[in-house]
Design a protein around this motif. Structure first.
Motif, PDB file in Angstrom:
ATOM      1  N   HIS A 393     -17.128  11.265  27.072  1.00 53.62           N
ATOM      2  CA  HIS A 393     -16.053  10.316  27.306  1.00 53.62           C
ATOM      3  C   HIS A 393     -16.319   9.602  28.631  1.00 53.62           C
ATOM      4  O   HIS A 393     -16.952  10.173  29.528  1.00 53.62           O
ATOM      5  CB  HIS A 393     -14.699  11.019  27.435  1.00 53.62           C
ATOM      6  CG  HIS A 393     -14.252  11.730  26.205  1.00 53.62           C
ATOM      7  ND1 HIS A 393     -13.047  12.389  26.130  1.00 53.62           N
ATOM      8  CD2 HIS A 393     -14.830  11.889  24.987  1.00 53.62           C
ATOM      9  CE1 HIS A 393     -12.895  12.923  24.935  1.00 53.62           C
ATOM     10  NE2 HIS A 393     -13.976  12.650  24.221  1.00 53.62           N
ATOM     11  N   TYR A 479     -10.581   3.010  24.000  1.00 56.95           N
ATOM     12  CA  TYR A 479      -9.190   3.390  24.212  1.00 56.95           C
ATOM     13  C   TYR A 479      -8.625   2.624  25.402  1.00 56.95           C
ATOM     14  O   TYR A 479      -9.368   2.084  26.231  1.00 56.95           O
ATOM     15  CB  TYR A 479      -9.075   4.901  24.486  1.00 56.95           C
ATOM     16  CG  TYR A 479      -9.393   5.776  23.306  1.00 56.95           C
ATOM     17  CD1 TYR A 479      -8.378   6.269  22.487  1.00 56.95           C
ATOM     18  CD2 TYR A 479     -10.708   6.117  23.004  1.00 56.95           C
ATOM     19  CE1 TYR A 479      -8.670   7.089  21.400  1.00 56.95           C
ATOM     20  CE2 TYR A 479     -11.007   6.919  21.915  1.00 56.95           C
ATOM     21  CZ  TYR A 479      -9.980   7.402  21.114  1.00 56.95           C
ATOM     22  OH  TYR A 479     -10.269   8.194  20.041  1.00 56.95           O
ATOM     23  N   ASP A 485      -0.109   8.249  27.195  1.00 53.76           N
ATOM     24  CA  ASP A 485      -0.930   8.468  26.012  1.00 53.76           C
ATOM     25  C   ASP A 485      -2.001   7.391  25.854  1.00 53.76           C
ATOM     26  O   ASP A 485      -1.727   6.191  25.970  1.00 53.76           O
ATOM     27  CB  ASP A 485      -0.051   8.476  24.755  1.00 53.76           C
ATOM     28  CG  ASP A 485       0.869   9.683  24.703  1.00 53.76           C
ATOM     29  OD1 ASP A 485       0.530  10.708  25.334  1.00 53.76           O
ATOM     30  OD2 ASP A 485       1.921   9.589  24.044  1.00 53.76           O
ATOM     31  N   TRP A 486      -3.202   7.837  25.552  1.00 53.56           N
ATOM     32  CA  TRP A 486      -4.279   6.908  25.235  1.00 53.56           C
ATOM     33  C   TRP A 486      -4.070   6.353  23.825  1.00 53.56           C
ATOM     34  O   TRP A 486      -3.662   7.073  22.918  1.00 53.56           O
ATOM     35  CB  TRP A 486      -5.631   7.615  25.289  1.00 53.56           C
ATOM     36  CG  TRP A 486      -6.102   7.931  26.671  1.00 53.56           C
ATOM     37  CD1 TRP A 486      -5.967   9.118  27.326  1.00 53.56           C
ATOM     38  CD2 TRP A 486      -6.784   7.054  27.561  1.00 53.56           C
ATOM     39  NE1 TRP A 486      -6.528   9.045  28.580  1.00 53.56           N
ATOM     40  CE2 TRP A 486      -7.047   7.777  28.756  1.00 53.56           C
ATOM     41  CE3 TRP A 486      -7.211   5.729  27.489  1.00 53.56           C
ATOM     42  CZ2 TRP A 486      -7.700   7.224  29.849  1.00 53.56           C
ATOM     43  CZ3 TRP A 486      -7.858   5.165  28.570  1.00 53.56           C
ATOM     44  CH2 TRP A 486      -8.111   5.906  29.730  1.00 53.56           C
ATOM     45  N   CYS A 540     -15.929  16.143  27.177  1.00 51.66           N
ATOM     46  CA  CYS A 540     -15.093  15.425  26.197  1.00 51.66           C
ATOM     47  C   CYS A 540     -13.633  15.843  26.274  1.00 51.66           C
ATOM     48  O   CYS A 540     -12.986  16.112  25.248  1.00 51.66           O
ATOM     49  CB  CYS A 540     -15.635  15.606  24.788  1.00 51.66           C
ATOM     50  SG  CYS A 540     -17.297  14.950  24.588  1.00 51.66           S
ATOM     51  N   ALA A 541     -13.095  15.894  27.507  1.00 49.15           N
ATOM     52  CA  ALA A 541     -11.687  16.247  27.691  1.00 49.15           C
ATOM     53  C   ALA A 541     -10.910  15.151  28.409  1.00 49.15           C
ATOM     54  O   ALA A 541      -9.716  15.279  28.628  1.00 49.15           O
ATOM     55  CB  ALA A 541     -11.585  17.547  28.486  1.00 49.15           C
ATOM     56  N   ILE A 543     -10.096  12.028  27.577  1.00 53.96           N
ATOM     57  CA  ILE A 543      -9.181  11.177  26.813  1.00 53.96           C
ATOM     58  C   ILE A 543      -8.400  12.041  25.834  1.00 53.96           C
ATOM     59  O   ILE A 543      -8.967  12.639  24.912  1.00 53.96           O
ATOM     60  CB  ILE A 543      -9.950  10.080  26.065  1.00 53.96           C
ATOM     61  CG1 ILE A 543     -10.643   9.151  27.072  1.00 53.96           C
ATOM     62  CG2 ILE A 543      -9.019   9.289  25.160  1.00 53.96           C
ATOM     63  CD1 ILE A 543     -11.519   8.101  26.431  1.00 53.96           C
ATOM     64  N   THR A 544      -7.101  12.121  26.049  1.00 58.62           N
ATOM     65  CA  THR A 544      -6.201  12.855  25.156  1.00 58.62           C
ATOM     66  C   THR A 544      -5.169  11.884  24.633  1.00 58.62           C
ATOM     67  O   THR A 544      -4.449  11.254  25.417  1.00 58.62           O
ATOM     68  CB  THR A 544      -5.506  14.010  25.892  1.00 58.62           C
ATOM     69  OG1 THR A 544      -6.500  14.877  26.437  1.00 58.62           O
ATOM     70  CG2 THR A 544      -4.624  14.796  24.936  1.00 58.62           C
ATOM     71  N   THR A 545      -5.096  11.728  23.338  1.00 61.58           N
ATOM     72  CA  THR A 545      -4.147  10.794  22.736  1.00 61.58           C
ATOM     73  C   THR A 545      -2.893  11.527  22.295  1.00 61.58           C
ATOM     74  O   THR A 545      -2.857  12.756  22.197  1.00 61.58           O
ATOM     75  CB  THR A 545      -4.768  10.084  21.522  1.00 61.58           C
ATOM     76  OG1 THR A 545      -4.945  11.036  20.475  1.00 61.58           O
ATOM     77  CG2 THR A 545      -6.109   9.476  21.879  1.00 61.58           C
ATOM     78  N   ASN A 548      -3.229  14.016  19.381  1.00 62.05           N
ATOM     79  CA  ASN A 548      -3.939  15.293  19.469  1.00 62.05           C
ATOM     80  C   ASN A 548      -2.979  16.474  19.594  1.00 62.05           C
ATOM     81  O   ASN A 548      -1.891  16.337  20.102  1.00 62.05           O
ATOM     82  CB  ASN A 548      -4.873  15.275  20.682  1.00 62.05           C
ATOM     83  CG  ASN A 548      -6.041  14.339  20.450  1.00 62.05           C
ATOM     84  OD1 ASN A 548      -6.261  13.897  19.336  1.00 62.05           O
ATOM     85  ND2 ASN A 548      -6.783  14.027  21.506  1.00 62.05           N
TER      86      ASN A 548
END
Length: 548
Positions: A393, A479, A485-486, A540-541, A543-545, A548
């Motif tokens: 990410h 994103y 929130d993404w 890979c942490a 971006i949290t939408t 999730n």
């Protein structure tokens, strides 16, 4: 037992030239059109490596404005003799067609940190130069010879453009090449003979070269002679390293390297390699978006006086035995860059020796100054770092107030001017300040943009916007957010095209993918954009939408 994990230099780090000074090891790699020129890494153990210097950092040493993609710095050679470091490099001014216009130079420094000297011009007969310091004190300049006469009957049958390896004496007292020029090695039947490095062992001069091109036919070829000018006999196996016969290996495109001995007499050989996305996917053409990376292989000398891989094979292993035990370091760490007073060493820009025209450090942001288009070969405001992982990410925070659609700034994945994806903050005459996506997917020669968004996204007064991307092997998703929130923006894009094999395919370009920040202002008014931070996250942490 301590192990070396290949590749040792991840991401675009090709053409490794290695040398040892006491207990310190150094590797120099090619940077092509990226500025400053040449990356130099340091290690004490052949396991842990750190980037410590890019020595070609001023216009008198290197000016690549106007150099086409995949030109610039090819195949440097780093050595140490007479109490100083010697760096030999090529600045290639043309890629396509019959000519290369490759100019070779030498710079020196008392320490790896410099100061690095003004360049001494050597020749322009071909690329991939190296400098050999013989034990009698004489110095020899070696490079491949480029032949623009593709119709020549006397040329090499496999590839007529590569016309052997030249050797000429270099006299440091007068600062130029002197004496006769000898063509010492015609190469094997594989052809495309380049990247020569000489070393001496006992009564023999050994010449290691790269052959077969820098794609999937690549190989390391070894030859030897009792005279520096030859004739050279080929290794019994012809090649010391190649992955041609091992299509299942995760390491491919093996070739182009140099030998180094440890203080205890063990021998290792660096090599260039690529890690394909999908080994058996015809659709992806075995693309390598990380570009050509650097590995190292343990070797052994056998009774016949020839060098072989210690594993008894032709292809190196992912893990190699280190020369001695060392404490390892944490791998795959998330890196957060807070742009302060200096540009972090991981980042480079394109071509120009005048970085103050394309960016400044404000103390709390990297400020890009919009100049020419994303496809320019001259003055492009693009600052980026290498993609080192097939999954990662990246995020940034941008502050930008565009007044016209000709003003753009944002986050991008960039291979070259006709292979990139760019999430840009811009201005639409109807909806105002907005987010858009510009893509170019290798449609040579037109290099036309595509616009993956069905409708640009209006931004209602938010001063700062966070932009992000996720690359998962062959797919890229952008994103954005202004709150917690993404939100995904646009479709999933082709990340496999951001590779040597993308677009026109193998040998048309040979660098690697970068991720970073860019701005352009086609009006000429030099609009500025401030980037407050940048995160590169192989865990890979980042971006949290909300999904999730």
């Amino acid at each position: 037992m301590q192990m070396i994990q290949n590749p040792i230099l991840k991401g675009f780090n090709p053409d490794p030239s290695i040398c040892r000074v006491g207990e310190d090891y150094y590797i120099a790699t090619s940077t092509f059109e990226w500025y400053p020129g040449v990356q130099i890494f340091h290690s004490k153990d052949l396991v842990n490596w750190s980037l410590i210097k890019r020595p070609l950092d001023r216009a008198s040493q290197l000016d690549m404005r106007g150099n086409p993609d995949s030109c610039g710095i090819w195949a440097p050679c780093l050595s140490h003799a007479d109490g100083q470091f010697w760096l030999v490099y090529t600045d290639v001014k043309r890629l396509d067609g019959s000519f290369k216009d490759a100019h070779n130079y030498i710079v020196t420094a008392p320490s790896i940190e410099g100061p690095w000297s003004e360049p001494i011009y050597a020749n322009s007969s071909g690329f991939d130069p190296s400098l050999f310091h013989d034990d009698d004190g004489r110095k020899w300049f070696i490079n491949m010879k480029w032949n623009h006469r593709s119709d020549a009957k006397w040329a090499h049958k496999a590839n007529p453009a590569f016309d052997g390896i030249l050797c000429q004496e270099f006299d440091p007292k007068v600062g130029k090449l002197v004496g006769e020029i000898a063509n010492i090695f015609a190469g094997s039947d594989l052809g495309l003979t380049e990247a020569p490095h000489l070393f001496k062992r006992d009564e023999y001069y050994y010449l290691t070269t790269a052959e077969g091109g820098t794609g999937y036919q690549h190989a390391v070829t070894l030859a030897r002679s009792k005279s520096i000018n030859g004739p050279y006999e080929l290794h019994p196996n012809k090649h010391v390293m190649t992955a041609v016969q091992n299509p299942e290996s995760p390491i491919q495109r093996v070739g182009h390297g140099q030998i180094v001995d440890t203080p205890t007499g063990e021998t290792y050989h660096t090599f260039l390699c690529g890690r394909p996305l999908e080994l058996n996917s015809a659709a992806k053409k075995r693309n390598c978006p990380l570009g050509r990376e650097t590995g190292i292989a343990k070797c052994e000398w056998r009774d016949d006086g020839w060098l072989y891989l210690a594993n008894g094979k032709m292809v190196p292993d992912i893990e190699e035995i280190a020369p001695f035990y060392v404490k390892g370091t944490a791998k795959n760490k998330t890196i957060s860059y807070a742009f302060a007073n200096e540009l972090p060493i991981d980042f480079q820009w394109l071509r120009t020796p005048e970085p103050d025209r394309i960016f400044t450090m404000t103390g709390n942001a990297l400020r890009l100054i919009g100049r020419e288009s994303i496809g320019s070969w001259f003055e492009q405001s693009l600052v980026a770092r290498r993609q080192e992982h097939l999954r990662f990410h990246a995020t940034t925070t941008i502050e930008f107030e565009p007044k016209d659609y000709q003003e753009n700034a944002g986050l991008l994945a960039y291979y070259n001017r006709h292979k990139f994806h760019f999430l840009t903050l811009t201005h639409d005459p109807e909806i105002g300040r907005c987010l858009s996506i510009l893509s170019c997917s290798g449609d040579w020669p037109e290099c036309r943009l595509s616009y993956p968004l069905d409708q640009d996204i209006a931004l209602d007064g938010q001063k700062e916007v966070e932009l992000g991307l996720i690359i998962e092997a062959d797919l890229l998703q952008f994103y954005w957010r202004t709150s917690d929130d993404w939100q995904a923006i646009g479709p999933k894009l082709d990340a496999a095209v951001l590779s040597d094999e993308g677009g026109r395919g193998e040998h048309a370009s040979f660098t690697g993918n970068f991720v970073g920040l860019a701005a352009f202002d086609l009006s000429g008014r030099a609009a500025t954009a401030d980037f407050k931070s940048f995160t590169y996250d192989p865990q890979c942490a980042a971006i949290t939408t909300g999904e999730n």
